[in-house]
Design an enzyme around this catalytic site. Sequence first.
Site, mmCIF file in Angstrom:
data_model
loop_
_atom_site.group_PDB
_atom_site.id
_atom_site.type_symbol
_atom_site.label_atom_id
_atom_site.label_comp_id
_atom_site.label_asym_id
_atom_site.label_seq_id
_atom_site.Cartn_x
_atom_site.Cartn_y
_atom_site.Cartn_z
ATOM 1 N N ARG A 177 37.296 58.254 61.026
ATOM 2 C CA ARG A 177 37.326 59.339 62.012
ATOM 3 C C ARG A 177 37.569 58.771 63.411
ATOM 4 O O ARG A 177 37.245 57.609 63.676
ATOM 5 C CB ARG A 177 35.968 60.069 62.041
ATOM 6 C CG ARG A 177 35.497 60.561 60.729
ATOM 7 C CD ARG A 177 34.379 61.581 60.901
ATOM 8 N NE ARG A 177 33.090 61.024 61.309
ATOM 9 C CZ ARG A 177 31.967 61.733 61.398
ATOM 10 N NH1 ARG A 177 31.988 63.034 61.125
ATOM 11 N NH2 ARG A 177 30.830 61.180 61.759
ATOM 12 N N ASP A 254 21.817 67.570 65.010
ATOM 13 C CA ASP A 254 22.421 66.249 64.801
ATOM 14 C C ASP A 254 23.901 66.355 64.459
ATOM 15 O O ASP A 254 24.578 65.337 64.325
ATOM 16 C CB ASP A 254 21.674 65.485 63.691
ATOM 17 C CG ASP A 254 21.550 66.278 62.405
ATOM 18 O OD1 ASP A 254 20.968 67.377 62.433
ATOM 19 O OD2 ASP A 254 22.053 65.814 61.369
#
Length: 487
Positions: A177, A254
């Site tokens: 990513r 989160d």
Amino acid sequence: MTVDSIQELTVANSFAHLPPAFYTKLPATPLTRPRLLHANTSVAGLLGLSAKALDRSDFLDVCSGNVALSGGETLSAVYSGHQFGNWAGRLGDGRAHLLGEVTGPHGALEIQLKGSGLTPYSRTADGRAVVRSSVREYLASEAMAGLGIPTTRALAIVVGDDAVYREVQERAAIVARVSPTFIRFGSFEHWWNNPENMRVLLDYCVAKFYPECQNAGGPRDVALAFLRHVVERSARLVADWQTVGFCHGVMNTDNMSIVGLTMDYGPYGFMDGFQIDYVCNHSDVQGRYAWNAQPSIMHWNLYRLASSLAVLNIDEDALRAELQRFEAEFVAAYRDNLLRKFGWRYWQEGDEKLVDDWWQLLHAQRADFTLCFRRLAQAPDNPDPWLALFVDPGAALEWFAAYKQRLALEGRLDDERIAGMLGVNPLYVLRNHLAEQAIRAAQNGDAGEIRTLLKLLSDPFTEHAGYDAYAQVAPDWACQLEVSCSS
Ligand code: AMP
Ligand code: MG
């Protein structure tokens, strides 16, 4: 300027220069017999990597976790968070490794592997990700980017032979990513009772991502300005989600990016038939993260972020005042999106009700979110394709009459209005069944569907000849598809 090898990129490590309490340095665990399933040339371009670089073995070596990024410092970050409304304590990158920060032609971008093995934050889990969830993350990030919605990106997907046990045995994969940062609300919450580290993290984020806050005044003013900017970006982000029918699925703190990007794609869903309280995540039995709850959940998440900042001795009323801006920011962004989607110029009296009636109409008939907007552009000339989306065209026609009156108020030229509407209402979105087809092919080593979807989803407002099947309402078999937190 591009380079022909990932190992020739200029790599900095600003996050790794934070104090050691923020992460653990450790190598990734490589996959067994890794194969590159797909690499993304447009994300490579953002990093300053040539297309040629993606064919080299050193690219696979880095993306499979076999070899570290030259000049980088591999690490897993710590964070905490609220999951489904409850404080979960320490979480952290349980299966992700940050490789380094590339100083490329489009600014500093971090490369992170997800699914790259155990870390000190893995808790009881295995550190891996399966092919299924990795393909979903890969496609969704690029679909979001194609829609112009802020998101982390996906550089490559690598599959291995390793068996991973979820509900059934599956195979492991890694997604590489790319994002300016993977810092989350939860990264701040982690230091809710540690003012020194909170200050360090805040200063880091302000200097790197919100430099405009640096001149806000003293340290407390800077913190408040920072919160204001995060509130603004997050409000805009969730407005974008609402108006493309995107449900994140796990809006835990989160999973909320501190720079307002969509991140941590799990059991997300782009709605097919519209349902106001649609819940895409099968594990979300309470419906906490339903489509119509997303804005207020984002607000709640921002409260959690703000509460943690209170450790810096900031007046709670001042924090609350920043949070209170959320609603106005959200409504402004949401209306702005809707104006363009409906082909209007200015928000007028009565629009609130017309939009409300629109959602009610779609909901009552479970009409297709994407196509209802898309075909509305040409409906004033040719209503039949749009009407065909409704089980009860009578109710649709009633709404349509009011819509035409509304259009007449502005007297916009048809051609200009239609072009505007087609430019913001996508024809292609990552429908669940399309992702599923790509997953099934990928599980057999075939990336053909991924290639096709990336082509369409990176340019979702343009009709691509020969791809009608990708712009249709979901087939019956897709109704049984379920996505859950299992990934
Ligand atoms: P998520 O629900 O994917 O946002 O994950 C929540 C937390 O669980 C994060 O700390 C993840 O790193 C961790 N996690 C999720 N799946 C795994 C896994 N297979 N192995 C290790 N940690 C995981
Ligand atoms: Mg997560």
